[in-house]
Design an enzyme around this catalytic site. Structure first.
Site, PDB file in Angstrom:
ATOM      1  CE  LYS A 126      -4.054  -1.758   2.496  1.00 49.11           C
ATOM      2  NZ  LYS A 126      -5.038  -1.556   1.422  1.00 49.11           N
ATOM      3  NE  ARG A 173     -11.086  -9.801  -2.153  1.00 46.60           N
ATOM      4  CZ  ARG A 173     -11.502  -8.914  -3.048  1.00 46.60           C
ATOM      5  NH1 ARG A 173     -11.806  -9.290  -4.272  1.00 46.60           N
ATOM      6  NH2 ARG A 173     -11.619  -7.642  -2.724  1.00 46.60           N
TER       7      ARG A 173
HETATM    8  N1  BES Z   1      -8.239  -3.635   4.230  1.00 47.98           N
HETATM    9  C1  BES Z   1      -8.319  -3.266   2.859  1.00 47.98           C
HETATM   10  C2  BES Z   1      -9.582  -2.479   2.543  1.00 47.98           C
HETATM   11  C3  BES Z   1      -9.665  -1.085   3.095  1.00 47.98           C
HETATM   12  C4  BES Z   1      -9.148  -0.021   2.401  1.00 47.98           C
HETATM   13  C5  BES Z   1     -10.344  -0.865   4.255  1.00 47.98           C
HETATM   14  C6  BES Z   1      -9.288   1.257   2.904  1.00 47.98           C
HETATM   15  C7  BES Z   1     -10.481   0.403   4.760  1.00 47.98           C
HETATM   16  C8  BES Z   1      -9.968   1.469   4.085  1.00 47.98           C
HETATM   17  C9  BES Z   1      -8.335  -4.517   1.982  1.00 47.98           C
HETATM   18  O1  BES Z   1      -7.575  -5.570   2.431  1.00 47.98           O
HETATM   19  C10 BES Z   1      -7.794  -4.109   0.665  1.00 47.98           C
HETATM   20  O2  BES Z   1      -6.668  -3.731   0.604  1.00 47.98           O
HETATM   21  N2  BES Z   1      -8.634  -4.197  -0.350  1.00 47.98           N
HETATM   22  C11 BES Z   1      -8.249  -3.841  -1.662  1.00 47.98           C
HETATM   23  C12 BES Z   1      -8.903  -4.822  -2.597  1.00 47.98           C
HETATM   24  C13 BES Z   1      -8.419  -4.732  -4.007  1.00 47.98           C
HETATM   25  C14 BES Z   1      -6.949  -5.061  -4.102  1.00 47.98           C
HETATM   26  C15 BES Z   1      -9.241  -5.682  -4.838  1.00 47.98           C
HETATM   27  C16 BES Z   1      -8.723  -2.424  -1.932  1.00 47.98           C
HETATM   28  O3  BES Z   1      -9.798  -2.028  -1.457  1.00 47.98           O
HETATM   29  O4  BES Z   1      -7.998  -1.689  -2.594  1.00 47.98           O
HETATM   30 MN    MN Z   2      -5.582  -5.419   1.844  1.00 44.90          MN
END
Ligand code: BES
Ligand code: MN
Ligand code: ZN
Length: 493
Positions: free
Chosen positions: A276, A350
């Site tokens: 990230k 997931r």
């Molecule tokens: N924990 C994150 C989702 C998230 C993002 C929660 C911002 C709260 C605030 C999750 O694990 C994630 O990174 N999801 C990705 C999914 C994508 C790669 C399909 C996302 O939302 O970018």
């Molecule tokens: Mn994630």
């Protein structure tokens, strides 16, 4: 806070500490205000007029002496136009009142605000809302501070009709639910160097000491491997902190099928090798808020001793980019047998959830609800006050919507029943990919999960936008959606 109920007859004999008195626009007195105004020979009305306090919301005044009434402080609260009050405005009034009370020293507050009429809100919910707002706005996370500040006072609800029982039930429910919320906030606000998957398991174990009908099983990395939860194991590989799954069993009925609550407990989500960006990465300590919500709900339900069976599962894991971390391109075989091509290691939630969704088939659950900070896309779709709801069963999703409206802990249902969403999850190499293109991200996340929930009635709550909030440019956990979940469970009986 402590909440009690009482009756007072004016003029009173013993000295009171503080009375909170509602007034309406324009210079309209509530029943209690009228009563005190009369005993004090128009004292209140004169002061209000002198100071142009007409009764609008946000117009408040503290009085220190009123003739013929034995009380140290009077807090007069503007409540706007009588009979035009809605739930949001009422919550604002309570919030304003607490903010004033925080600034003056009061030991005991005689609370008359539950007397005011709020459209479409009965007394029971008025009391529940009152306690929710008070608890939320006096919460402090003090653990790492030298100066541990807190606000503690006794709230005395003054009964004016013979409705003691409504007060008693509402206070009982609210206290239990807000205890759960407080415990969940305390857990979620912890830093990720302390709140690890193992820490979650230790907190879960401790519940058995407090409640006789709770038992806890912990699955460690060896158990997870033996069972064949490869997707789960895969996510944990990049971290030194080992995965732990906590299975909290609350049993209070010998006959009923259990309801399973499953919480995403990523104690830190760096994104893994699909790292990230560093801006706000620290907020990913909250990626265990689903697990915290399950933990808090178990607390609330155990306090209330609701006669049903609930299995709460905290899926503890950390997503890190260590040298053993899983990679984009890897193909893994989930517990269900379905294979997944990893296209993004940041779609880790997931992966841990899908294996548990398969594992819990053995409990023959009545309902399964997973709670997860699953997608940033859900925040884009619904913002910071409404959680996403996706389900494979209309009856279940309607029950969740009902509970959410009652508790004012909002959700909004998104569709999953369209082939186009599932087409986005196709892989050239395996049965599924774990992360698709960036359209309808909250839905495709749920669609991925739905591949593993064919055997039971299931709902998914995406709390990515609602699990924490921003206050003075900083964050704090909300404890959502414990209020909704607890209400859903209360409604089962
Ligand atoms: N924990 C994150 C989702 C998230 C993002 C929660 C911002 C709260 C605030 C999750 O694990 C994630 O990174 N999801 C990705 C999914 C994508 C790669 C399909 C996302 O939302 O970018
Ligand atoms: Mn994630
Ligand atoms: Zn995550």
């Amino acid at each position: 806070m402590e909440y009690i109920i009482d009756k007072i007859i004016f003029p009173n004999n013993n000295l009171l500490d503080c009375i909170v008195i509602p007034i309406y626009e324009t210079y309209k007195l509530s029943k209690i205000a009228k009563n005190i105004n009369q005993i004090s020979n128009n004292y209140i009305l004169n002061i209000l007029k002198e100071n142009n306090i007409q009764g609008k919301i946000n117009q408040n005044i503290i009085l220190y002496n009123i003739p013929n009434i034995l009380c140290k402080k009077f807090l007069i609260i503007g409540c706007g136009i009588k009979n035009k009050l809605n739930r949001d405005k009422n919550k604002l009034i309570i919030y304003n009142t607490i903010n004033i009370l925080k600034k003056i020293f009061v030991k005991e507050i005689n609370w008359y605000l539950t007397d005011i009429k709020v459209n479409n809100l009965n007394l029971y919910w008025h009391i529940r809302d009152t306690i929710d707002v008070i608890e939320h706005n006096t919460y402090k996370f003090n653990r790492f501070k030298k100066n541990k500040s807190f606000f503690k006072t006794k709230i005395k609800f003054i009964i004016t009709n013979n409705n003691d029982n409504i007060y008693r039930t509402a206070i009982k429910h609210s206290k239990a639910i807000n205890l759960g919320i407080e415990k969940a906030k305390d857990l979620a606000n912890l830093p990720p160097n302390i709140c690890t998957p193992e820490y979650l398991s230790k907190k879960s174990k401790k519940l058995t000491k407090k409640y006789k009908n709770i038992s806890v099983d912990i699955l460690n990395i060896e158990d997870i491997r033996k069972i064949g939860m490869n997707a789960y194991l895969t996510v944990s590989k990049g971290s030194k902190n080992k995965p732990f799954i906590s299975i909290i069993k609350y049993q209070n009925n010998s006959k009923l099928q259990p309801i399973v609550l499953l919480g995403k407990g990523i104690t830190f989500d760096s994104g893994g090798l699909s790292l990230k960006p560093s801006t706000n990465m620290g907020e990913m300590k909250y990626d265990m808020c689903g697990a915290a919500a399950v933990y808090g709900t178990m607390y609330a339900i155990a306090e209330l001793q609701i006669p049903i069976n609930i299995i709460g599962i905290l899926a503890g894991c950390e997503n890190m980019p260590g040298s053993n971390a899983y990679r984009p391109g890897d193909i893994i075989k989930t517990l269900s047998g379905i294979t997944v091509e990893i296209t993004n290691t940041d779609a880790e939630g997931r992966l841990i959830l899908c294996d548990i969704l398969t594992y819990i088939e053995k409990y023959n659950p009545k309902y399964v609800i997973d709670i997860a900070t699953l997608t940033g896309a859900c925040v884009i779709a619904l913002g910071n006050n409404i959680s996403g709801l996706m389900s494979n069963d209309k009856i279940l999703s309607n029950k969740i919507i009902k509970a959410s409206l009652e508790a004012d802990d909002r959700v909004w249902e998104l569709p999953t029943n369209d082939i186009s969403y599932f087409n986005q999850l196709k892989s050239n190499f395996a049965d599924l990919i774990n992360s698709s293109s960036n359209i309808a991200g909250a839905i495709t996340g749920a669609c991925f999960l739905s591949k593993f929930t064919k055997k039971y009635n299931w709902a998914h709550i995406d709390i990515a936008g609602t699990a924490w909030y921003y206050i003075n440019n900083k964050t704090l956990a909300t404890g959502r959606p414990i209020n909704m979940l607890s209400q859903f469970l209360i409604n089962q009986i």
